[in-house]
Design a protein around this motif. Structure first.
Motif, mmCIF file in Angstrom:
data_model
loop_
_atom_site.group_PDB
_atom_site.id
_atom_site.type_symbol
_atom_site.label_atom_id
_atom_site.label_comp_id
_atom_site.label_asym_id
_atom_site.label_seq_id
_atom_site.Cartn_x
_atom_site.Cartn_y
_atom_site.Cartn_z
ATOM 1 N N PRO A 237 46.310 45.220 29.895
ATOM 2 C CA PRO A 237 45.232 46.334 31.125
ATOM 3 C C PRO A 237 44.074 45.639 31.665
ATOM 4 O O PRO A 237 43.418 46.281 32.417
ATOM 5 N N GLY A 238 43.055 44.491 30.944
ATOM 6 C CA GLY A 238 41.661 43.844 31.460
ATOM 7 C C GLY A 238 41.970 43.056 32.468
ATOM 8 O O GLY A 238 40.795 42.622 32.988
ATOM 9 N N ILE A 239 43.327 42.760 32.755
ATOM 10 C CA ILE A 239 43.236 41.903 34.307
ATOM 11 C C ILE A 239 44.311 42.980 34.844
ATOM 12 O O ILE A 239 44.872 42.413 35.624
ATOM 13 N N LEU A 240 44.400 44.112 34.702
ATOM 14 C CA LEU A 240 45.304 45.432 35.994
ATOM 15 C C LEU A 240 44.182 45.676 36.826
ATOM 16 O O LEU A 240 42.710 45.810 36.278
ATOM 17 N N PRO A 241 43.948 46.175 38.342
ATOM 18 C CA PRO A 241 42.913 46.548 38.760
ATOM 19 C C PRO A 241 43.103 47.930 38.899
ATOM 20 O O PRO A 241 43.109 48.594 38.124
ATOM 21 N N ASP A 242 41.666 48.420 38.999
ATOM 22 C CA ASP A 242 41.699 49.985 39.064
ATOM 23 C C ASP A 242 42.315 50.717 39.168
ATOM 24 O O ASP A 242 42.606 50.350 40.625
ATOM 25 N N ALA A 418 40.993 38.522 39.191
ATOM 26 C CA ALA A 418 40.275 38.648 40.246
ATOM 27 C C ALA A 418 42.139 37.862 40.818
ATOM 28 O O ALA A 418 42.284 38.441 42.678
ATOM 29 N N ARG A 419 42.605 37.316 40.640
ATOM 30 C CA ARG A 419 43.718 36.652 41.246
ATOM 31 C C ARG A 419 45.041 37.638 41.499
ATOM 32 O O ARG A 419 45.745 38.262 42.760
ATOM 33 N N LEU A 421 44.340 40.741 41.622
ATOM 34 C CA LEU A 421 43.730 42.539 42.662
ATOM 35 C C LEU A 421 43.719 42.096 44.244
ATOM 36 O O LEU A 421 44.613 41.972 45.192
ATOM 37 N N ALA A 422 44.236 40.253 44.186
ATOM 38 C CA ALA A 422 44.481 39.501 45.255
ATOM 39 C C ALA A 422 46.127 39.823 45.795
ATOM 40 O O ALA A 422 46.186 40.070 46.697
ATOM 41 N N ALA A 423 47.252 39.192 44.487
ATOM 42 C CA ALA A 423 47.976 39.410 44.622
ATOM 43 C C ALA A 423 48.583 40.897 45.144
ATOM 44 O O ALA A 423 49.261 41.439 46.007
ATOM 45 N N ARG A 424 47.952 42.293 45.151
ATOM 46 C CA ARG A 424 48.217 43.575 44.609
ATOM 47 C C ARG A 424 47.482 43.846 46.265
ATOM 48 O O ARG A 424 48.657 44.160 46.555
ATOM 49 N N GLU A 425 46.830 43.251 46.199
ATOM 50 C CA GLU A 425 45.670 43.657 48.019
ATOM 51 C C GLU A 425 47.338 43.381 48.763
ATOM 52 O O GLU A 425 47.196 44.432 50.042
ATOM 53 N N ALA A 426 47.288 41.963 48.903
ATOM 54 C CA ALA A 426 47.960 41.761 49.534
ATOM 55 C C ALA A 426 50.131 41.995 49.394
ATOM 56 O O ALA A 426 50.413 42.721 50.536
ATOM 57 N N ASP A 487 53.064 36.075 46.218
ATOM 58 C CA ASP A 487 52.018 36.630 46.701
ATOM 59 C C ASP A 487 50.750 36.130 45.512
ATOM 60 O O ASP A 487 49.339 35.778 46.128
ATOM 61 N N LEU A 488 50.797 35.612 44.052
ATOM 62 C CA LEU A 488 50.210 34.857 43.714
ATOM 63 C C LEU A 488 49.498 34.089 44.364
ATOM 64 O O LEU A 488 48.172 32.565 44.199
ATOM 65 N N ASP A 489 50.777 33.105 44.598
ATOM 66 C CA ASP A 489 50.009 31.766 45.681
ATOM 67 C C ASP A 489 49.404 31.520 47.298
ATOM 68 O O ASP A 489 49.201 30.903 47.637
#
Length: 512
Positions: A237-242, A418-419, A421-426, A487-489
């Motif tokens: 849960p600590g690395i999942l986005p809000d 942070a990675r 979140l960027a993958a989720r946003e993509a 997405d992560l890459d």
């Protein structure tokens, strides 16, 4: 003959229905009849309402009182109708102005002393009222903060029935003793979230956890005690986005119905984490109860994580009930009182030992006395159809003394988050305009059509299907993981290497 109408809300799961509370007072033999399919708790409101009115210092009308909950064909349950029944009766007795009360929603339980008690499900109930055009809402003072979270609602919090009488223009001399206010029902204490930097070694498992977080994938970890399975799961849960605004309202509504929401903290913005014990019953995990079913752990984990530690120790009935929500993202529970529908789109994390004693794969593995048949039977409690719905299968090795003493410190949760979140946003930008938000939700036909033109991507998966290593469902899930790796890459379309990575994390097969 006196007549008055006000409104309340009946909840069926997460769905609210505005109910007219109609009171008729006739000059006849005194009595009190409540009709409109009330359950036992609601039928008892006759006694609570009468005692509360007398405690307020108002004379109880000695007339024939009939209260109807309309529509009469809809089942009503709970004590949240008490206040509406009291207001309708008092207005019918002309102690309150009846004009305009039919546009006001009343939601509270009454104590025998007239105090207003908080009730479950205020948030979805008020949301349903506002959606139906009833924006004026009266609730117990302890529920006012929760009700105020609904946009467009004009919320009045009251501590005592006397306050409600004055609010509607009535006259009463009673004063609540000491201004006593019933405290809000406390929510469950949220445990502190640890940091991934606390985890020693286990680089492949850390990678699998990051991929699971980025794509919303389910995860199975098999390893001996002390390898870090529980630590890794607790840090997911600590690395999942809000949660987004819409997701926060949805999750908060579930916890409001379940009675685990703390309104003082506002909307639930962080993904929830549920970890039921392996002795939990099916009703505790998926939901249950008499009449209309209440949400269980899988619904409370909606938009978050459901962690089953020592997964083979759970009863087969519990494990098999997970198959429907894993596919559909919701639960439909049928009980004698009707069917209720709860959202249940969660990430499942399973943790298991490699054998009944747990010593296989450790430095002390020679002490493991489990036979190969016992090991297979133990892990066989996790059925094939359930595991086929789990995207990532990772085997953790036991930590050596060198790992424990000299093990390198991995990245902290903030860097990984942070990675993620960027993958989720993509992914969210790619699926804009659709009902999908994560790669784990992608339908198989869409995936195959999108990747058909990518050389070598689908043939690798097709060979695994032909060899019997993957089912068609498993192949779709593997392609979803490959999309998350891309997405992560920072790549739009997965490559053959991404498919190989996903294959290793699902089957353990080495690249080649």
């Amino acid at each position: 003959m006196g007549y008055a109408t006000t409104t309340a809300v009946a909840l069926a799961g997460m769905q609210g229905h505005v109910v007219e509370v109609q009171a008729q007072l006739a000059a006849s033999v005194p009595g009190f009849t409540l009709v409109g399919l009330p359950d036992a708790a609601l039928a008892e409101s006759r006694d609570r309402v009468r005692a509360a009115v007398l405690s307020t210092g108002i004379e109880w009308p000695h007339r024939r009182i009939t209260v109807n909950l309309s529509p009469a064909s809809l089942r009503k349950s709970g004590s949240a109708f008490d206040l509406a029944v009291a207001v309708a009766v008092l207005a019918g007795h002309r102690l309150l102005p009846a004009a305009g009360l039919d546009r006001v929603v009343h939601l509270a339980e009454l104590g025998l002393d007239g105090r207003l008690q908080p009730v479950r499900g205020v948030l979805p109930a008020v949301a349903a009222a506002v959606e139906a055009g009833r924006t004026e809402v009266v609730v117990a003072e302890a529920d006012a903060a929760e009700a105020a979270l609904v946009p467009g609602a004009r919320v009045h919090g009251a501590a005592h029935l006397a306050d409600v009488v004055r609010l509607h223009g009535g006259t009463v001399e009673h004063e609540a003793a000491g201004g006593a206010v019933v405290p809000a029902r406390p929510g469950l204490a949220r445990r502190p979230v640890g940091d991934l930097a606390d985890v020693v070694g286990q680089h492949e498992a850390r990678l699998a956890l990051e991929i699971a977080a980025a794509g919303g994938h389910h995860l199975l970890m098999v390893g001996p005690p002390g390898a870090g399975k529980t630590m890794l799961a607790a840090r997911l849960p600590g690395i999942l986005p809000d949660l987004t605004d819409a997701e926060a309202v949805e999750v908060t509504s579930v916890h409001s119905v379940a009675g685990t929401f703390d309104p003082g903290a506002g909307l639930v913005r962080r993904p929830p984490f549920e970890d039921p014990h392996h002795t939990a019953t099916p009703a505790a995990v998926v939901g249950g109860g008499s009449g209309l079913a209440r949400p269980g752990a899988v619904s409370r984990a909606h938009r978050g994580v459901l962690f089953l530690d020592e997964a083979p120790e759970f009863t087969p009935r519990v494990l098999q009930t997970l198959r429907q929500p894993l596919e559909a993202g919701e639960l439909v529970l049928h009980r004698a009182g009707g069917a209720t529908r709860y959202p249940a789109r969660f990430q499942l994390v399973l943790a298991a030992n490699p054998c009944p004693c747990g010593m296989a794969g450790t430095d002390a593995g020679s002490e493991c006395g489990c036979t190969s048949i016992a090991r297979r039977r133990y892990l066989g409690r996790l059925s094939g159809p359930l595991l086929d719905r789990v995207d990532l299968h990772v085997r953790l090795e036991g930590l050596t003394r060198a790992d424990r003493v000299l093990g390198s410190v991995g990245e902290p949760s903030s860097v990984v988050a942070a990675r993620v979140l960027a993958a989720r946003e993509a992914a969210r930008a790619r699926f804009s305009g659709s009902a999908w938000t994560t790669n784990a939700e992608l339908p198989g036909p869409w995936l195959r059509d999108r990747l058909r033109g990518e050389a070598g991507v689908l043939p690798r998966v097709e060979r695994q299907i032909d060899a019997g290593a993957l089912t068609l469902r498993g192949a779709d899930r593997l392609l979803r993981v490959a999309c998350t790796v891309a997405d992560l890459d920072g790549r739009e379309v997965p490559s053959v290497d991404d498919v190989d990575t996903a294959l290793v994390l699902r089957t353990g097969e080495q690249r080649g």
